[in-house]
Design a protein around this motif. Structure first.
Motif, mmCIF file in Angstrom:
data_model
loop_
_atom_site.group_PDB
_atom_site.id
_atom_site.type_symbol
_atom_site.label_atom_id
_atom_site.label_comp_id
_atom_site.label_asym_id
_atom_site.label_seq_id
_atom_site.Cartn_x
_atom_site.Cartn_y
_atom_site.Cartn_z
ATOM 1 N N PRO A 103 0.813 -1.225 0.000
ATOM 2 C CA PRO A 103 0.000 0.000 0.000
ATOM 3 C C PRO A 103 0.844 1.273 0.000
ATOM 4 N N ARG A 104 2.026 1.210 0.584
ATOM 5 C CA ARG A 104 2.856 2.409 0.691
ATOM 6 C C ARG A 104 3.673 2.658 -0.571
ATOM 7 N N PHE A 105 4.239 1.599 -1.152
ATOM 8 C CA PHE A 105 5.194 1.774 -2.253
ATOM 9 C C PHE A 105 4.826 1.045 -3.540
ATOM 10 N N GLY A 106 3.735 0.285 -3.537
ATOM 11 C CA GLY A 106 3.445 -0.616 -4.648
ATOM 12 C C GLY A 106 3.436 0.015 -6.018
ATOM 13 N N ASP A 107 2.909 1.240 -6.169
ATOM 14 C CA ASP A 107 2.795 1.869 -7.486
ATOM 15 C C ASP A 107 4.085 2.556 -7.932
ATOM 16 N N ARG A 108 5.062 2.645 -7.055
ATOM 17 C CA ARG A 108 6.309 3.318 -7.385
ATOM 18 C C ARG A 108 7.240 2.385 -8.139
ATOM 19 N N LEU A 109 8.065 2.935 -9.025
ATOM 20 C CA LEU A 109 9.124 2.150 -9.640
ATOM 21 C C LEU A 109 10.203 1.895 -8.592
ATOM 22 N N VAL A 110 10.814 0.717 -8.640
ATOM 23 C CA VAL A 110 11.772 0.364 -7.590
ATOM 24 C C VAL A 110 12.930 1.355 -7.523
ATOM 25 N N ASP A 111 13.312 1.928 -8.663
ATOM 26 C CA ASP A 111 14.445 2.848 -8.647
ATOM 27 C C ASP A 111 14.029 4.282 -8.312
ATOM 28 N N GLN A 112 12.743 4.461 -7.966
ATOM 29 C CA GLN A 112 12.283 5.786 -7.566
ATOM 30 C C GLN A 112 12.025 5.901 -6.064
ATOM 31 N N VAL A 113 12.160 4.789 -5.352
ATOM 32 C CA VAL A 113 12.008 4.825 -3.902
ATOM 33 C C VAL A 113 13.308 5.335 -3.300
ATOM 34 N N THR A 114 13.236 6.398 -2.556
ATOM 35 C CA THR A 114 14.430 7.049 -2.027
ATOM 36 C C THR A 114 14.589 6.778 -0.533
ATOM 37 N N ARG A 115 15.751 7.131 -0.042
ATOM 38 C CA ARG A 115 16.016 6.996 1.388
ATOM 39 C C ARG A 115 15.065 7.888 2.193
ATOM 40 N N PHE A 146 14.668 -5.003 -1.195
ATOM 41 C CA PHE A 146 15.541 -4.184 -2.034
ATOM 42 C C PHE A 146 16.905 -4.840 -2.245
ATOM 43 N N SER A 147 17.382 -5.621 -1.285
ATOM 44 C CA SER A 147 18.632 -6.362 -1.485
ATOM 45 C C SER A 147 18.455 -7.373 -2.610
ATOM 46 N N TRP A 148 17.281 -8.003 -2.656
ATOM 47 C CA TRP A 148 16.991 -8.940 -3.736
ATOM 48 C C TRP A 148 16.926 -8.202 -5.075
ATOM 49 N N CYS A 149 16.334 -7.004 -5.080
ATOM 50 C CA CYS A 149 16.271 -6.208 -6.314
ATOM 51 C C CYS A 149 17.672 -5.874 -6.821
ATOM 52 N N VAL A 150 18.586 -5.590 -5.905
ATOM 53 C CA VAL A 150 19.972 -5.319 -6.302
ATOM 54 C C VAL A 150 20.587 -6.571 -6.927
ATOM 55 N N ALA A 151 20.374 -7.711 -6.278
ATOM 56 C CA ALA A 151 20.931 -8.968 -6.793
ATOM 57 C C ALA A 151 20.358 -9.326 -8.160
ATOM 58 N N GLU A 152 19.117 -8.926 -8.406
ATOM 59 C CA GLU A 152 18.458 -9.223 -9.684
ATOM 60 C C GLU A 152 18.687 -8.129 -10.730
ATOM 61 N N LYS A 153 19.602 -7.201 -10.437
ATOM 62 C CA LYS A 153 19.973 -6.129 -11.365
ATOM 63 C C LYS A 153 18.815 -5.181 -11.674
ATOM 64 N N MET A 154 17.896 -5.034 -10.734
ATOM 65 C CA MET A 154 16.843 -4.031 -10.883
ATOM 66 C C MET A 154 17.295 -2.680 -10.336
ATOM 67 N N LEU A 155 18.284 -2.731 -9.448
ATOM 68 C CA LEU A 155 18.798 -1.527 -8.800
ATOM 69 C C LEU A 155 20.315 -1.602 -8.699
ATOM 70 N N PRO A 156 20.991 -0.482 -8.822
ATOM 71 C CA PRO A 156 22.446 -0.504 -8.612
ATOM 72 C C PRO A 156 22.796 -0.551 -7.129
ATOM 73 N N ALA A 157 21.920 -0.038 -6.268
ATOM 74 C CA ALA A 157 22.168 -0.037 -4.829
ATOM 75 C C ALA A 157 20.837 0.067 -4.099
ATOM 76 N N SER A 158 20.792 -0.450 -2.884
ATOM 77 C CA SER A 158 19.549 -0.432 -2.113
ATOM 78 C C SER A 158 19.389 0.886 -1.368
ATOM 79 N N PRO A 159 18.204 1.496 -1.436
ATOM 80 C CA PRO A 159 17.955 2.721 -0.673
ATOM 81 C C PRO A 159 17.710 2.443 0.806
ATOM 82 N N ALA A 160 17.620 1.155 1.174
ATOM 83 C CA ALA A 160 17.252 0.808 2.549
ATOM 84 C C ALA A 160 18.452 0.636 3.472
ATOM 85 N N THR A 161 19.662 0.686 2.932
ATOM 86 C CA THR A 161 20.833 0.497 3.776
ATOM 87 C C THR A 161 21.159 1.783 4.536
#
Length: 376
Positions: A103-115, A146-161
């Motif tokens: 509900p909070r982030f579902g419609d956002r692109l994974v690379d648009q979720v920021t810290r 988001f760590s999984w997204c990084v491993a799957e090459k969807m993101l260069p780095a996780s915003p959650a770290t």
């Protein structure tokens, strides 16, 4: 060659037909092989930063301008890929996903979720009055996503770290003295006294105790094999592996081994060693309400005492008896000795004085023996 184009002014500073309309600066990124990406920006610096970002992505193995997915799409793939989860874990993570993350982030692109987005989410959960421990649990699942997204090459780095979370107070560990345990044992229904005696001498998790069966006894002398646990998910009992996913053997006292052998003979290989009075699997919630809480009260012990604290007690008794970190780790089924030390380091520290005393006794004995030999 990558470049930034001014859409409002030509090189001779004359105005273009687009002057004053839309975003002024267009970033043009090229891959050196004829491929080209374009994106307009409000400032020249932002356009140059975007070009740099595409270069960084390419160096890290990503395809600039490649397919982008929403958090919903990524989350569904992530949940499907987690084939090793136990039933209870899957249920809890899916509940967090459905109620909190999607509900909070579902419609956002994974690379648009920021810290900043994630910090705002943490603040919102705090304002709801959620405990620090609960927030830590929910946020840990976003970290995993988001760590999984990084491993799957969807993101260069996780915003959650590196996101700072509210400090959670650790649940205090309660350790029983021998006399306190016997008071609890005597206050417990006779039907479950043996289960408590086993638990406090082996450190099994409650779900492991209630899933023991006849075939787990007698694998080796003075050893009990622990390879399953039972848990309750949505009101249904689910049998799975131990918490670490690995079976283990735990040491048994002679009288505990005898008790288990007698129970195994009555139960048969597939029968439960500690069923309810009606012969069914114990449900932790029912056991706690009908037996445990009442026994704790009758024994005059702290109201917050849990059956899990018998595991802590077993660890403390083992350490006080001189057991090593490795031995305690193997008995409790911790994944690593580090986990054992992190949990019970303060108990090992209490034994340091005994170490020095032991060394002193050894040296004095040697000195006495040497002195006697010299005198002869």
């Amino acid at each position: 060659m990558s470049r930034v184009v001014d859409l409002w002014l030509r090189r001779d500073k004359t105005r273009t037909a687009r002057y004053g309309k839309g975003l002024r600066w267009q970033a043009v990124w090229t891959d050196g092989r004829g491929g080209e990406l374009k994106e307009s920006h409000r400032t020249k610096d932002a356009a140059q930063a975007w070009i740099q970002e595409q270069d960084d992505k390419r160096r890290q193995g990503f395809t600039p301008g490649g397919p982008r997915v929403t958090v919903t799409e990524a989350g569904q793939r992530w949940l499907t890929a987690r084939v090793g989860w136990e039933a209870k874990t899957r249920h809890e993570v899916e509940a967090t996903w459905e109620k909190r993350i999607q509900p909070r982030f579902g419609d956002r692109l994974v690379d648009q979720v920021t810290r900043d987005d994630l910090r705002a989410w943490v603040a919102a959960m705090q304002s709801e009055g959620l405990s620090a421990r609960t927030i830590d649990t929910y946020f840990g699942r976003v970290v995993a996503l988001f760590s999984w997204c990084v491993a799957e090459k969807m993101l260069p780095a996780s915003p959650a770290t590196g996101i700072e979370l509210p400090k959670a107070r650790k649940r205090p560990q309660l350790f029983l003295q021998v006399a306190e345990f016997w008071a609890l044992h005597g206050a417990m229904s006779a039907h479950y006294q043996d289960a408590l005696w086993l638990d406090v001498t082996t450190g099994l998790r409650p779900g492991e105790v209630w899933e023991l069966r006849g075939r787990d006894v007698g694998v080796r002398r003075r050893r009990l094999r622990v390879e399953r646990a039972v848990t309750e998910v949505d009101g249904k009992l689910v049998i799975g592996s131990t918490k670490t996913g690995e079976p283990r053997e735990v040491p048994l006292l002679d009288d505990v081994e005898t008790m288990l052998q007698e129970r195994a003979e009555r139960a048969g290989p597939d029968g439960l060693l500690f069923p309810t009075a009606r012969g069914s699997q114990v449900r932790v919630t029912n056991f706690n309400t009908q037996y445990w809480t009442k026994a704790v009260e009758r024994a005059g012990l702290p109201a917050g005492l849990r059956m899990y604290d018998l595991r802590h007690t077993a660890a403390s008794w083992a350490i006080r008896s001189g057991a090593s970190v490795l031995s305690v780790q193997r008995m409790l089924g911790h994944a690593t000795p580090t986990e054992t030390l992190n949990t019970y380091a303060h108990l090992f520290e209490d034994e340091l004085d005994q170490v020095s005393k032991g060394i002193r006794v050894m040296l004095d004995r040697h000195k006495t023996a040497t002195g006697s030999a010299d005198a002869a």
